[in-house]
Structures are given as structure tokens and as C-alpha cells.
Design an enzyme around this catalytic site. Structure first.
Site, PDB file in Angstrom:
ATOM      1  N   GLU A   1       0.827  -1.204   0.000  1.00  0.00           N
ATOM      2  CA  GLU A   1       0.000   0.000   0.000  1.00  0.00           C
ATOM      3  C   GLU A   1       0.868   1.262   0.000  1.00  0.00           C
ATOM      4  O   GLU A   1       0.562   2.231  -0.681  1.00  0.00           O
ATOM      5  CB  GLU A   1      -0.938   0.015   1.220  1.00  0.00           C
ATOM      6  CG  GLU A   1      -2.058  -0.996   1.129  1.00  0.00           C
ATOM      7  CD  GLU A   1      -3.004  -0.710  -0.038  1.00  0.00           C
ATOM      8  OE1 GLU A   1      -3.107   0.453  -0.458  1.00  0.00           O
ATOM      9  OE2 GLU A   1      -3.619  -1.675  -0.533  1.00  0.00           O
TER      10      GLU A   1
ATOM     11  N   CYS B   1     -13.248   1.911 -15.050  1.00  0.00           N
ATOM     12  CA  CYS B   1     -13.764   3.216 -14.637  1.00  0.00           C
ATOM     13  C   CYS B   1     -12.586   4.129 -14.289  1.00  0.00           C
ATOM     14  O   CYS B   1     -12.422   4.582 -13.168  1.00  0.00           O
ATOM     15  CB  CYS B   1     -14.712   3.053 -13.452  1.00  0.00           C
ATOM     16  SG  CYS B   1     -15.684   4.531 -13.151  1.00  0.00           S
TER      17      CYS B   1
ATOM     18  N   CYS C   1     -16.972   3.370 -20.647  1.00  0.00           N
ATOM     19  CA  CYS C   1     -18.408   3.289 -20.333  1.00  0.00           C
ATOM     20  C   CYS C   1     -19.157   2.398 -21.310  1.00  0.00           C
ATOM     21  O   CYS C   1     -20.102   1.708 -20.917  1.00  0.00           O
ATOM     22  CB  CYS C   1     -19.026   4.676 -20.347  1.00  0.00           C
ATOM     23  SG  CYS C   1     -18.304   5.787 -19.138  1.00  0.00           S
TER      24      CYS C   1
ATOM     25  N   CYS D   1     -18.988  -1.116 -20.181  1.00  0.00           N
ATOM     26  CA  CYS D   1     -18.971  -1.292 -18.722  1.00  0.00           C
ATOM     27  C   CYS D   1     -20.169  -2.115 -18.242  1.00  0.00           C
ATOM     28  O   CYS D   1     -21.313  -1.838 -18.610  1.00  0.00           O
ATOM     29  CB  CYS D   1     -18.994   0.091 -18.064  1.00  0.00           C
ATOM     30  SG  CYS D   1     -19.176   0.012 -16.279  1.00  0.00           S
TER      31      CYS D   1
HETATM   32 FE1  SF4 Z   1     -17.547   4.153 -14.656  1.00  0.00          FE
HETATM   33 FE2  SF4 Z   1     -19.033   2.294 -15.831  1.00  0.00          FE
HETATM   34 FE3  SF4 Z   1     -20.163   4.545 -14.954  1.00  0.00          FE
HETATM   35 FE4  SF4 Z   1     -18.597   4.626 -17.088  1.00  0.00          FE
HETATM   36  S1  SF4 Z   1     -20.546   3.547 -16.929  1.00  0.00           S
HETATM   37  S2  SF4 Z   1     -18.551   6.044 -15.373  1.00  0.00           S
HETATM   38  S3  SF4 Z   1     -17.047   3.070 -16.563  1.00  0.00           S
HETATM   39  S4  SF4 Z   1     -19.174   2.935 -13.703  1.00  0.00           S
END
Ligand code: SF4
Length: 383
Positions: free
Chosen positions: A49, A204, A211, A214
Site C-alpha cells: 500500500e 472506470c 463506459c 462497462c
Molecule cells: Fe464508470 Fe461504468 Fe459509470 Fe462509465 S458507466 S462512469 S465506466 S461505472
């Protein structure tokens, strides 16, 4: 149960359950094999860490192994002189972290007989251990249901649950930690925090989150609102760099290139096959962009065809134009992570994982020289 409106987030139970289930499924498929994931020794977890603060994972792995070979226990570290610790730390930067590490090891031996305490308060009373590090030790070493949210963790929570466009890190702790605690599945604190960490590094991400692919997209408030930081990332992602004037009679060839590292920091190279332009030279995997194809789609297609792997593509790192006798090439370099599969020579090309400092011993095409120099550590390129 719906959260009260005074909270900076809304997190109904069914959303919390769905997010955690999808995140843990994703983690099963995409887990990174990192050395500190194979131990439950609080000393080793704590060392990782501290090293990971402000330093990228692939840089830390070798230092971490060497450091623990030299100081295998907290007592070994506590008994060392600063010069010895410095010797193992040299090159990692932020030397104050090394000093604090030594100071803390001595406090653990002096005040706790060499045994790391198991409460947040006792851990925080040690020099150099803040709320995040205390949470990380309790979660990764002892599987305690204590939130351990670093920048990545908070960012994911803000994006998924925040009620307004991106609430920034000044809103760390407090109610966000309450939410973090609620997300920890019973008996799986260790796995949950590892999943959060990998998800923040591979999907993310701060810039240009992935996205569109995702698994949490349909639960994500930031995505639904098209929060500006996601759009800003997209704008940077599609930024164009104009090619130089192309001399008459020469072709212009656009190539997307992947820089992929393994967990030891080695970089994947492949060798151009006989009969190809620049045959026998070593290169980073990638290939020509087809008309109308996006750069990311090109890179993903090329790596699936050449290596049989699915990758996550980060924002463009560097663009280089180079003129050969018969053509001008426009090279776009992307740092990529493996999402699925092991690189395999699908076209019978030779593949090799190479330590960055040894890259300069390989014969690359002229157009790659600047990148090779930068990656080998002889010169720093600004991304
Ligand atoms: Fe993050 Fe997924 Fe939301 Fe995009 S869709 S901001 S990658 S959690």
C-alpha cells in the site's frame, strides 16, 4: 430502503445488490494477479500500500519483491538502518514514504511487539497510517468489513451513486464511507476491495472510462446524466493530430499500436514476419487502421486477430509521424490492459515479453525509436 435526500447519494438496496453482484462477476473474469494479492500478512500488505501511493502498479511489482526479499518481516525492517532501506527504495521516488515505512515498522515492534493491531484507531495511531491505509490493512489482511476507499474507489462511488454531477474528493469520508461499508458483501471485504481497485484501474478510469463496455453502465448515474468529466474524456480521446504534408507519390499509412505490460512490467513485442514491410524487425503489436474505422476499434480488432486477446484501450499516449522512402506512417500509441485471453501468436509471429530497460537491444523500425527510448527509461516522454 431509499437514502435520505440530505445524503450526497441515493443507493436503494436493489441497486447496491446489483452493483456488487456485477462487479464481483466482472472481477472473477478480470482479476489481476498481483503479488500482494497472494498474502494475508498485514506487513506485506502494508508495504504494498505504501509503495502504491503515487506509483503505478507495474512499476511497484519488482520493487515490492526485492524489498520483501531483503526485509521479509516487520522486525527485519525495524532493525534496519535508513541507508539500507534507501538502498531498496532508490528509484521509486517519494523517499519520505520510505522513511515513514521505517518509522512505522519500529513503532509496530516497539508498541505492539511486532504484531500489527487490528483496529482502525490503533492503526491510525501509527506514524504514516491514515484512514485509507488502515482500512486497506484490515480489509486485505483480515477481511474486516471496513471501507478502504482510495481515489479510484471514491471516483467509482461518485459516478455510480452521486445525485449531482461529480462530487469531488473534498467529499471523501463520512457518508461516502457509509456507502462504501454498505457495499461490502458479507465475508468478502478482501475480494470486494480488490475488485474495486481493478475496476478503477481497467474500466472506470479517471480519464476516458470505458463506459460503452462497462458492466455497471445501466446502474451508473454519471453515465445516465452524461457527466461532463466523461464527455471531456471522450473529447480528449477523439482529439485529432493532423498528419504532416504527404509528399507526392508516397502513401500515408495510419497504424494503431498497443503498449501492453504484464504484471512484472515487461512489455509485449512481436516480430514482423518474412515478406512484410520491415521484415524481421521487432515492434509493439497493432496494425493498420481501415477506412472509417475508429482507432480503438482498429486496435481491438488487430489484437484479437494477431494475439487472440480482448483489451481495454486507454487514451492515446503519443502520436508520431515518420517518413520512409516509400510512405509516411502515422503511429498512435495506446497503453492497453488485457481484459481476456493470453497473447498467442495467431499469425505464427514471434512474441516476447521484454523488460523495458532491455528494449534498446532490439531492432525496431526507425519510426519507433523515440518511443523505445522513452519506455526504456532513457528519456521521459510527456503523455
Ligand atoms: Fe464508470 Fe461504468 Fe459509470 Fe462509465 S458507466 S462512469 S465506466 S461505472
Amino acid at each position: 430502503m431509499q437514502a435520505s435526500s440530505s445524503r450526497p447519494w441515493t443507493a436503494p438496496d436493489d441497486k447496491v445488490d446489483a452493483v456488487v453482484a456485477h462487479l464481483m462477476d466482472w472481477f472473477r473474469e478480470n482479476r489481476r494477479d498481483l503479488p500482494w494479492r497472494n498474502t494475508q500478512d498485514p506487513y506485506r500488505i502494508w508495504v504494498s500500500e505504501i509503495m502504491l501511493q503515487q506509483t503505478q502498479v507495474d512499476r511497484v511489482v519488482d520493487y515490492y519483491r526485492r524489498f520483501l526479499e531483503r526485509f521479509p518481516t516487520v522486525r527485519d525492517l525495524a532493525a534496519a538502518e535508513w541507508e539500507e532501506v534507501l538502498d531498496s527504495w532508490r528509484g521509486l521516488g517519494y523517499y519520505n514514504r520510505g522513511r515513514k515505512l521505517l518509522e512505522t515498522a519500529r513503532a509496530v515492534v516497539r508498541n505492539h511487539d511486532g504484531v500489527f493491531p487490528r483496529s482502525v484507531e490503533d492503526l491510525k495511531a501509527l506514524p504514516g497510517i491514515g484512514p485509507y491505509t488502515a482500512g486497506a490493512i484490515l480489509s486485505f489482511a483480515f477481511n474486516e468489513p471496513v471501507p478502504a476507499l482510495d481515489t479510484n474507489g471514491y471516483r467509482i462511488l461518485y459516478r455510480l451513486f452521486s445525485t449531482q454531477p461529480l462530487e469531488r474528493p473534498k467529499q471523501r469520508g463520512g457518508r461516502w464511507d457509509d456507502l462504501g461499508r454498505r457495499l461490502i458483501p458479507e465475508g468478502r471485504s478482501r475480494g470486494f476491495h480488490s475488485a474495486l481497485m481493478d475496476f478503477g484501474s481497467l474500466v472506470c478510469t479517471s480519464r476516458a472510462p470505458l463506459c460503452e463496455s462497462c458492466v455497471l453502465q445501466s446502474y451508473c448515474n454519471a453515465y445516465e446524466r452524461r457527466d461532463p468529466d466523461l464527455d471531456a474524456s471522450a473529447t480528449r480521446r477523439t482529439k485529432t493530430v493532423s498528419p504532416p504534408p504527404i509528399p507526392e507519390g508516397k502513401d500515408y499509412v495510419e497504424v494503431a499500436i498497443a503498449i501492453i505490460r504484464d504484471t512484472h512490467g515487461k512489455i509485449l513485442l512481436s516480430r514482423r514476419q518474412p515478406g512484410k514491410h520491415l521484415e524481421g524487425k521487432w515492434e509493439f503489436p497493432g496494425g493498420k487502421r481501415e477506412p472509417g474505422e475508429s482507432w480503438r476499434a482498429c486496435l481491438k480488432r488487430e489484437l484479437m486477430e494477431e494475439l487472440g486477446v480482448e483489451i481495454a484501450v486507454r487514451p492515446v499516449w503519443k502520436v508520431i509521424h515518420h517518413e520512409y522512402e516509400d510512405r509516411v506512417v502515422g503511429l498512435r500509441f495506446y497503453r492497453c490492459s488485457l481484459l481476456q485471453g493470453t497473447p498467442t501468436a495467431c499469425e505464427d509471429q514471434e512474441l516476447r515479453w521484454v523488460e523495458p530497460k532491455l528494449l534498446t537491444e532490439y531492432d525496431f523500425p526507425k519510426a519507433n525509436e523515440e518511443i523505445v527510448t522513452a519506455l526504456s527509461g532513457h528519456k521521459t516522454l510527456q503523455p
